[in-house]
Design an enzyme around this catalytic site. Structure first.
Site, PDB file in Angstrom:
ATOM      1  N   CYS A 167       0.829  -1.224   0.000  1.00  0.00           N
ATOM      2  CA  CYS A 167       0.000   0.000   0.000  1.00  0.00           C
ATOM      3  C   CYS A 167       0.854   1.261   0.000  1.00  0.00           C
ATOM      4  O   CYS A 167       0.675   2.142   0.851  1.00  0.00           O
ATOM      5  CB  CYS A 167      -0.965   0.012   1.172  1.00  0.00           C
TER       6      CYS A 167
ATOM      7  N   TYR B  70      -1.380   4.409   1.442  1.00  0.00           N
ATOM      8  CA  TYR B  70      -2.411   4.800   0.459  1.00  0.00           C
ATOM      9  C   TYR B  70      -2.219   6.243   0.001  1.00  0.00           C
ATOM     10  O   TYR B  70      -3.152   6.873  -0.480  1.00  0.00           O
ATOM     11  CB  TYR B  70      -3.824   4.635   1.022  1.00  0.00           C
TER      12      TYR B  70
ATOM     13  N   HIS C 183      -3.345   0.043  -6.561  1.00  0.00           N
ATOM     14  CA  HIS C 183      -4.631   0.494  -6.029  1.00  0.00           C
ATOM     15  C   HIS C 183      -5.383   1.394  -7.007  1.00  0.00           C
ATOM     16  O   HIS C 183      -5.894   2.449  -6.651  1.00  0.00           O
ATOM     17  CB  HIS C 183      -4.431   1.200  -4.689  1.00  0.00           C
TER      18      HIS C 183
ATOM     19  N   TYR D  47     -10.007  -5.024  -6.374  1.00  0.00           N
ATOM     20  CA  TYR D  47      -9.141  -4.435  -5.357  1.00  0.00           C
ATOM     21  C   TYR D  47      -7.755  -5.072  -5.408  1.00  0.00           C
ATOM     22  O   TYR D  47      -7.631  -6.289  -5.435  1.00  0.00           O
ATOM     23  CB  TYR D  47      -9.788  -4.660  -4.004  1.00  0.00           C
ATOM     24  N   HIS D  48      -6.712  -4.225  -5.446  1.00  0.00           N
ATOM     25  CA  HIS D  48      -5.315  -4.654  -5.526  1.00  0.00           C
ATOM     26  C   HIS D  48      -4.958  -5.219  -6.895  1.00  0.00           C
ATOM     27  O   HIS D  48      -4.095  -6.103  -7.004  1.00  0.00           O
ATOM     28  CB  HIS D  48      -4.977  -5.678  -4.440  1.00  0.00           C
TER      29      HIS D  48
ATOM     30  N   TRP E  79      -4.117   5.657   5.654  1.00  0.00           N
ATOM     31  CA  TRP E  79      -4.278   4.223   5.914  1.00  0.00           C
ATOM     32  C   TRP E  79      -3.238   3.733   6.930  1.00  0.00           C
ATOM     33  O   TRP E  79      -3.505   2.866   7.739  1.00  0.00           O
ATOM     34  CB  TRP E  79      -4.157   3.428   4.610  1.00  0.00           C
TER      35      TRP E  79
END
Length: 843
Positions: A442, A486, A786, A700-701, A504
């Site tokens: 992240c 993030y 992301h 997601y990811h 995050w």
């Protein structure tokens, strides 16, 4: 934080087991590969044992229940047989049949007595019937490491004689966990796993404890939705008294209306059927069923699909199965493409056994894609980790990384699992990076002026690391002043790197901007650039509201923050910095987990997103944002056909933008409401057109990157441990501009010379090229994570012929247009067909 499709074996099977017999086997080390190895063992690749030591993340998201269930069913192995290229029968019972006996204590092993059979080794499963297959699940032996599959390929066949090209290739991590090796769903009887290497290079051996196959996941590949104009629908029965439940509602484009079997008076008993008449014969490969969205009653459970050319005679089912009792869109992939006019869905069971009812909101049909209009997908490439972050490198390499573990995240462990895909050979190499003390899950990413990759924050929230592709080394640089995860990053026209947001990790809120200098390798605070002006109105507060900002660097060290907040802002980075309003993004709402991409000089496209990070409906909307000096103008362009959050967008050399994956209703780690149809936006018309559908959900990811040959890598998704939605793989998409209708390659220009390793902004190049060349364009080598890639940038160049096969190509002088860094130089013909790129660093 979302996982890969179909980890279907139990957690117990995923953990390495060291049997008591292994200790006794030390007496035989060097003699039998079953219990020992002939040379000192290398340190095992970090795997499940490393995962057990991780600290819990303070922000660890909880995977939803449906993320723990495989999207694809495990096929019944009754009647199956297995054969192998070779097997050990003297030193042990290592027969191929052992992979189907339900016991992880028995195994298939390649021949090792006498003269060992050399690699490669293969094992073939014969299902003795044709079924839709989408993945092979490989369980390594549980009593030792020898023979674990490293590099692999998977092939399928209808008759056991004709195999064609592999449907999947890849490299597996050297650990004992079960591996799900996915590929495009298709009908087959035979499935073959071939091991090209042993994962730890311990010897010329291959072994497997168990093999399973997965069925139809509801994600047909290489298809496109057929146009429904003129179609009609009829049903075995329909409700017209208690509600408007007519069959025609499944074709009206409105999910709020539905077909319902008769329920007033005496309900019509199961089975119920609905038949679509296309009023023309077409090639059909799949049926898409959308359940009602206002309640569970009538969800289709057990079903069959049949086809007809005359509406009277329907053949044997081309698809059959049982759908899960939820509201996600379902797909029935046909075992073979059918030329038909009528398609009939027959439902024999209600998914929740709530009553004798059947309902449907919408029904669509899909047919084979036309490569010249829709592009095509290459085989699935397996990675030894979930590629959560990626960066394109010179030398035709793709750098990828996950977290401290290959399939999960958590804590601040001080190391990161990385991999490099060689785009020329397709081989993937894995390495754990310990020396920077940085878990890079992240992170923020910026491609530096000298071609290195700067990675900041994440799980180790204050850390910063640099990857040097020339030396293939990682090193630490000075930590940030503010711990972040993030966060958003971009390189500035000054050659410095700017970072903003990222609640995050570290304490939520107060994530003001700061700048990293390549000269001093230190960070400088920007107290005049608070993140507060750029927040969305996410109900989770700053923890979610300052994530994944869309940043576009311009001249003089300035940055336009154009999302995901509906408020846009100008940021200055000199001195203490400053932030001022650039106005709203037209009528857009906040669009978290959407993205923005620079498709031309001073022109950006924003796509999708949702008002909150998760559990709010995504949007289909797209906007253009144009920059003219300090003036910013936003306007709504054509809508996408599908609402998307967690999707990825890539600008192509011809200026069109391709968008991949995403969810209509964003939920981290879930594959529900996945969008499997990519779309292509044309700036000339402002409209989106569908592309060939994906075989694997990318939510997601997940990531997407433009490659130097003009194609696109799309991969990843997941990273939640034992979930069924981890996608440790990727695939390369060939856009339609490279293909003829029969799938063959179009002629393309070839750059033959005149591209130096480095050039200054404002310089002029003399480039030689073959073929029909109409223009040149620089595409910045970019990094994604992301759903965000602030490094993407397309810069059309001024060029002119300078003799036969020679062109003068001018690099813009404004470093706000051509940011310092590594670019891919493409030549294009008049139809927008690109050459393979040459790398060049502009400084």
């Amino acid at each position: 934080m979302q996982p890969r499709r179909v980890r279907i074996l139990t957690r117990a099977l995923r953990r390495p087991h060291l049997l008591i017999a292994f200790a006794l086997g030390s007496l035989l080390v060097g003699i039998t590969p079953w219990l020992g190895i002939a040379s000192p063992a290398p340190r095992p690749a970090p795997g499940a044992l490393d995962q057990q030591t991780a600290k819990a993340s303070p922000h660890h998201g909880v995977a939803p229940a449906n993320a723990m269930e495989p999207t694809a069913p495990v096929l019944d192995r009754t009647g199956w047989t297995a054969t192998a290229s070779d097997e050990e029968t003297s030193g042990e019972n290592g027969r191929a049949a052992n992979v189907l006996d339900g016991s992880t204590a028995t195994l298939w092993h390649s021949k090792w007595t006498g003269t060992p059979a050399p690699l490669p080794h293969s094992i073939t499963v014969d299902m003795h019937r044709t079924a839709v297959v989408s993945a092979l699940v490989y369980q390594p032996r549980t009593n030792g490491p020898n023979g674990r599959v490293g590099e692999y390929s998977i092939s399928v066949s209808a008759d056991g004689q004709n195999w064609g090209s592999p449907v999947a290739t890849g490299t597996l991590a050297d650990d004992a966990s079960a591996k799900t090796l996915g590929f495009a769903p298709q009908g087959a009887r035979f499935v073959r796993l071939t091991a090209a290497t042993e994962a730890g290079n311990r010897g010329p051996w291959t072994s497997a404890a168990e093999l399973n196959l997965l069925g139809d996941p509801g994600t047909p590949a290489a298809t496109v939705d057929l146009p429904r104009t003129g179609w009609t629908a009829t049903a075995s029965d329909e409700e017209t008294t208690g509600e408007s439940g007519r069959a025609a509602n499944v074709l009206d484009g409105d999910a709020a209306t539905l077909w319902h079997s008769k329920w007033t008076g005496t309900p019509a008993p199961l089975p119920h059927s609905i038949t679509v008449d296309m009023h023309r014969t077409a090639a059909v490969s799949a049926l898409v069923y959308q359940p009602r969205n206002d309640g569970p009653n009538g969800r289709a459970g057990a079903y069959t699909v049949t086809t007809s050319t005359d509406g009277t005679t329907f053949g044997t089912p081309v698809s059959a199965g049982t759908w899960r009792d939820d509201d996600t869109v379902k797909t029935a992939t046909f075992t073979r493409t059918e030329n038909a006019r009528y398609i009939r869905l027959t439902v024999t069971g209600e998914a929740g056994n709530r009553g004798p009812w059947t309902s449907a909101a919408e029904i669509r049909l899909s047919g084979p894609a036309n490569p010249a209009a829709h592009g095509s997908w290459d085989r699935i490439t397996g990675f030894p980790l979930v590629p959560v972050a990626t960066a394109v490198l010179p030398g035709d390499k793709l750098l990828a990384w996950s977290a401290y573990a290959v399939d999960r995240f958590g804590g601040s462990n001080g190391y990161t699992q990385t991999a490099i895909l060689d785009l020329k050979t397709g081989k993937v190499t894995q390495r754990r990076i310990d020396n920077t003390g940085h878990d890079m899950f992240c992170p923020g990413i910026a491609m530096l002026a000298d071609g290195r990759v700067l990675v900041t924050g994440g799980s180790n929230a204050e850390k910063a690391s640099i990857y040097d592709p020339a030396a293939d080394t990682w090193s630490a640089t000075t930590s940030m002043n503010i711990a972040r995860g993030y966060q958003a990053m971009t390189l500035l026209s000054t050659g410095e790197a700017f970072v903003l947001g990222g609640s995050w990790s570290g304490a939520a809120g107060d994530k003001a901007g700061e700048v990293w200098s390549p000269d001093t390798r230190t960070w400088r605070r920007l107290p005049g650039v608070p993140a507060s002006a750029a927040l969305t109105a996410d109900p989770a507060g700053a923890y979610r509201a300052d994530n994944h900002m869309w940043l576009h660097a311009t001249s003089g060290g300035k940055v336009l923050q154009l999302g995901p907040s509906k408020q846009m802002n100008w940021i200055t980075t000199g001195g203490n910095g400053g932030i001022t309003s650039a106005g709203p993004r037209a009528d857009s709402q906040d669009a978290m987990t959407g993205n923005a991409v620079a498709y031309d000089i001073g022109k950006l496209l924003t796509l999708g997103g949702s008002p909150a990070y998760e559990k709010t409906p995504a949007t289909r909307r797209a906007y253009t944002v144009s920059i003219d000096g300090d003036r910013v103008q936003a306007a709504r362009t054509g809508d996408m056909a599908h609402a998307r959050a967690f999707g990825n967008s890539v600008v192509l050399p011809d200026g069109k933008v391709a968008v991949f994956g995403g969810q209509a209703y964003p939920v981290p780690f879930s594959d529900a409401t996945s969008v499997l149809t990519p779309e292509l936006w044309d700036p000339a018309t402002g409209t989106f057109t569908p592309l060939s559908s994906m075989a694997v959900p990318r939510n997601y990811h997940s990531v997407a990157n433009l490659l130097p040959d003009g194609r696109v890598f799309s991969g990843g998704g997941g990273l939640c441990g034992d979930c069924a939605t981890n996608h440790a793989d990727g695939a390369v998409f060939t856009p339609p501009y490279l293909l003829n209708a029969d799938g063959s390659a179009k002629p393309r220009p070839v750059i033959t010379g005149g591209v130096p390793p480095r050039a200054a902004a404002g310089s002029s190049l003399t480039v030689t090229a073959e073929g029909q060349v109409a223009s040149f364009v620089l595409m910045r080598a970019a990094a994604a994570t992301h759903s965000t890639d602030n490094d993407q940038r397309r810069v059309p160049l001024v060029s002119a012929p300078a003799g036969a096969g020679t062109y003068t190509v001018s690099v813009p002088a404004d470093k706000g247009v051509v940011l310092p860094g590594t670019y891919m130089l493409f030549a294009l013909d008049a139809q927008g067909v690109p050459s393979t790129a040459k790398f060049i660093t502009v400084s």
